[in-house]
Design an enzyme around this catalytic site. Structure first.
Site, PDB file in Angstrom:
ATOM      1  CG  ASP A  39      -2.072   0.729   1.177  1.00  0.00           C
ATOM      2  OD1 ASP A  39      -2.180   1.635   0.715  1.00  0.00           O
ATOM      3  OD2 ASP A  39      -3.281   0.023   1.137  1.00  0.00           O
ATOM      4  CG  ASP A  86       2.755   4.502  -7.424  1.00  0.00           C
ATOM      5  OD1 ASP A  86       1.440   4.198  -7.732  1.00  0.00           O
ATOM      6  OD2 ASP A  86       3.367   5.661  -7.800  1.00  0.00           O
ATOM      7  CB  VAL A  87      -0.702  -0.370  -7.883  1.00  0.00           C
ATOM      8  CG1 VAL A  87      -0.675  -1.211  -6.545  1.00  0.00           C
ATOM      9  CG2 VAL A  87      -1.598   0.757  -7.825  1.00  0.00           C
ATOM     10  CE1 TYR A 136     -14.277   2.503  -8.185  1.00  0.00           C
ATOM     11  CE2 TYR A 136     -16.444   1.827  -8.388  1.00  0.00           C
ATOM     12  CZ  TYR A 136     -15.344   1.592  -7.771  1.00  0.00           C
ATOM     13  OH  TYR A 136     -15.230   0.601  -6.756  1.00  0.00           O
ATOM     14  CE  LYS A 144     -12.620  -0.942  -9.024  1.00  0.00           C
ATOM     15  NZ  LYS A 144     -11.625  -1.670  -8.649  1.00  0.00           N
ATOM     16  CB  THR A 158     -14.650  -0.297   3.232  1.00  0.00           C
ATOM     17  OG1 THR A 158     -14.793   0.385   1.791  1.00  0.00           O
ATOM     18  CG2 THR A 158     -15.066  -1.774   2.963  1.00  0.00           C
TER      19      THR A 158
END
Length: 273
Positions: free
Chosen positions: A37, A63-64, A156, A160, A193
């Site tokens: 993360d 950092d992805v 978004y 996805k 979350t």
């Protein structure tokens, strides 16, 4: 308590929410977890929690969106554990706007960089590592927003939805290569979350509200009538990661309390119509 005993799992976006739950559940079930993360403080807390419960875990700042970082993290995982069996490509963000015309190009690119580029890089570097140890399970975190459109979340939804079909294409590629790697996507519905605070733009901690943001939305749109918890998603991830799902690839696991199943009219609390 040993559904993934001896396996090595890499979980991105693991410092909080669904990612943290995935890391904890996989560790509880015997996996050696590598959690990554950019929130180092929460990442350290997660590792401490897993170790206190008797699990094995290591945290890396990651950092992805960085290709170099992916090469380093996968190499570090192999150096540490000698293999990679489970890859949970979970890191993602959701940025809302009143309309798609209000979305800035920079926000569009930031969302696609994390939600799509990050997933692409995960398999680019994860697949060779899995092939070196004879196979594995890749689980890509999509959303119900990757199955149907949602106002104010068009960008978004685009990311996805992309994850959903990307998982299928990679699954077919791995099947064709007969490399022992299964690839599936998970589609959470309304899960309680911290992401809800970011989507709605409020910094008020959910625990300080009489009703969390997620619960409010769930009572309006979820047939079961309540928001899911991060562990509900983690349990699905555990199944896909385990040998119990050995015959599943290229499919979607939808965990949404019935949202995509249909719609109905909920009776008022007093039972009157």
């Amino acid at each position: 308590m040993s559904q993934v005993q001896g396996k090595v799992a890499l979980v991105t976006g693991a410092a909080s929410g669904i990612g943290a739950a995935c890391a904890e559940v996989l560790a509880r079930e015997g996996a050696r977890v590598v959690a990554t993360d950019i929130d180092d403080a929460r990442g350290a807390g997660l590792i401490a929690k897993i170790k206190q419960a008797g699990g094995e875990a290591k945290y890396f700042h990651h950092d992805v969106t960085s290709e170099a970082a992916w090469a380093e993290v996968v190499a570090a995982t192999e150096k540490l554990h000698g293999r990679l069996d489970i890859l949970v490509s979970n890191a993602g963000i959701a940025l809302s706007a009143p309309s798609i015309v209000d979305v800035s190009l920079s926000d569009w690119r930031r969302q696609t960089a994390i939600n799509l580029d990050g997933v692409f890089l995960s398999v680019k570097y994860g697949i060779p590592a899995m092939r070196r140890c004879g196979g594995g399970s890749i689980i890509m975190m999509s959303s119900v927003a990757g199955l149907r459109g949602t106002p104010s979340l068009a960008a978004y939804c685009a990311t996805k939805g992309g994850v959903r079909l990307f998982a299928k294409a990679v699954a077919m590629e791995c099947a064709q290569a007969n490399d022992g790697i299964r690839v599936n996507s998970v589609h959470p519905g309304i899960i309680d979350t911290p992401i809800w605070n970011k989507i709605t733009g409020t910094a008020t901690p959910p625990e300080h509200n009489s009703m969390t943001i997620a619960e409010g939305f769930a009572q309006l749109s979820v047939p079961l009538g309540f928001a899911g918890q991060a562990e509900d998603i983690a349990n699905g991830v555990l199944y896909l990661a385990s040998d119990a799902a050995r015959y599943l690839t290229g499919t979607e696991l939808i965990i949404d309390g019935g949202m995509t199943g249909g719609s109905f009219r909920r009776a008022p609390p007093d039972g009157n119509q």
